[in-house]
Design an enzyme around this catalytic site. Sequence first.
Site, mmCIF file in Angstrom:
data_model
loop_
_atom_site.group_PDB
_atom_site.id
_atom_site.type_symbol
_atom_site.label_atom_id
_atom_site.label_comp_id
_atom_site.label_asym_id
_atom_site.label_seq_id
_atom_site.Cartn_x
_atom_site.Cartn_y
_atom_site.Cartn_z
ATOM 1 C CE LYS A 2 -41.891 -103.118 87.736
ATOM 2 N NZ LYS A 2 -41.264 -102.961 88.834
ATOM 3 C CB SER A 42 -38.518 -103.859 89.585
ATOM 4 O OG SER A 42 -38.448 -103.275 88.751
#
Length: 257
Positions: free
Chosen positions: A104, A36
């Site tokens: 993230k 990701s």
Amino acid sequence: MIKKFYNFANSWTGTIIIVLLVIFFVVQAFVIPSGSMKRSMLIGDHLFVKKFAYGIPTPHIPWLEVPVLPDFNGNGHLFEGERPKRGDIVVFRYPLNEKTHFVKRCVAVGGDMITIKDKVLYLKPHEGNEYVKANYPQESIIDMGGTLWVKNPYMHQFPGIQIDENVTQGALYPEQIFNYPPVQIDEDFYFMMGDNRDHSNDSRFWGPVPYRLVEGTPWFIYFSWDKNYEIRWDRIGKTVDTVVNNAEYINPKEPLD
């Protein structure tokens, strides 16, 4: 006194206690498990997380992820600290399963508004128009009804943020990748997105992350290897800031899917 501490530190009990204190309050090992954050951070990057970057989170027993102490302050931290800033890479507990850690990039903070149109991220910082004019390139600023928004506010700064041209709108992919309605972020919440924008399970799907779940920020890479177990020598010993902020570490051949 020094001799007593030395003897204690060299005992099994002392070693375990010191290691746990370091894990609880200073650093913790973390492995990038998914793609990701490609091409900023890669699967197989082993890194240390700076646990005190945003205050001191309530300690948990490693692997079991059981809290050692109650959440005295009701915000997941023994001591509050700085909050995540726009653009920071943050390690946090997954809101849908708090025993799992995610990493993230923070793209919006409390008071900001964000929206996505045709896979383009737009940010309206809560500080207002003058702040936008002073802090973002003119070519990125969009006027929407007298309010200034920033188009793709991080792509000019972080070369690892990628859009996969092979991901096109259709039944195979969720609508949130392509379009996301305007939303204002609540205070002490943070909208997180993966740098590998089209292959990331992030706030687009389960909402902003509360400060309560923020654990720290990646610090430096102590080991890295690829799926073929070949060591990435050029990444070892580098700070995460060095790796993600410099195009020389971004491999355009690294597949995004």
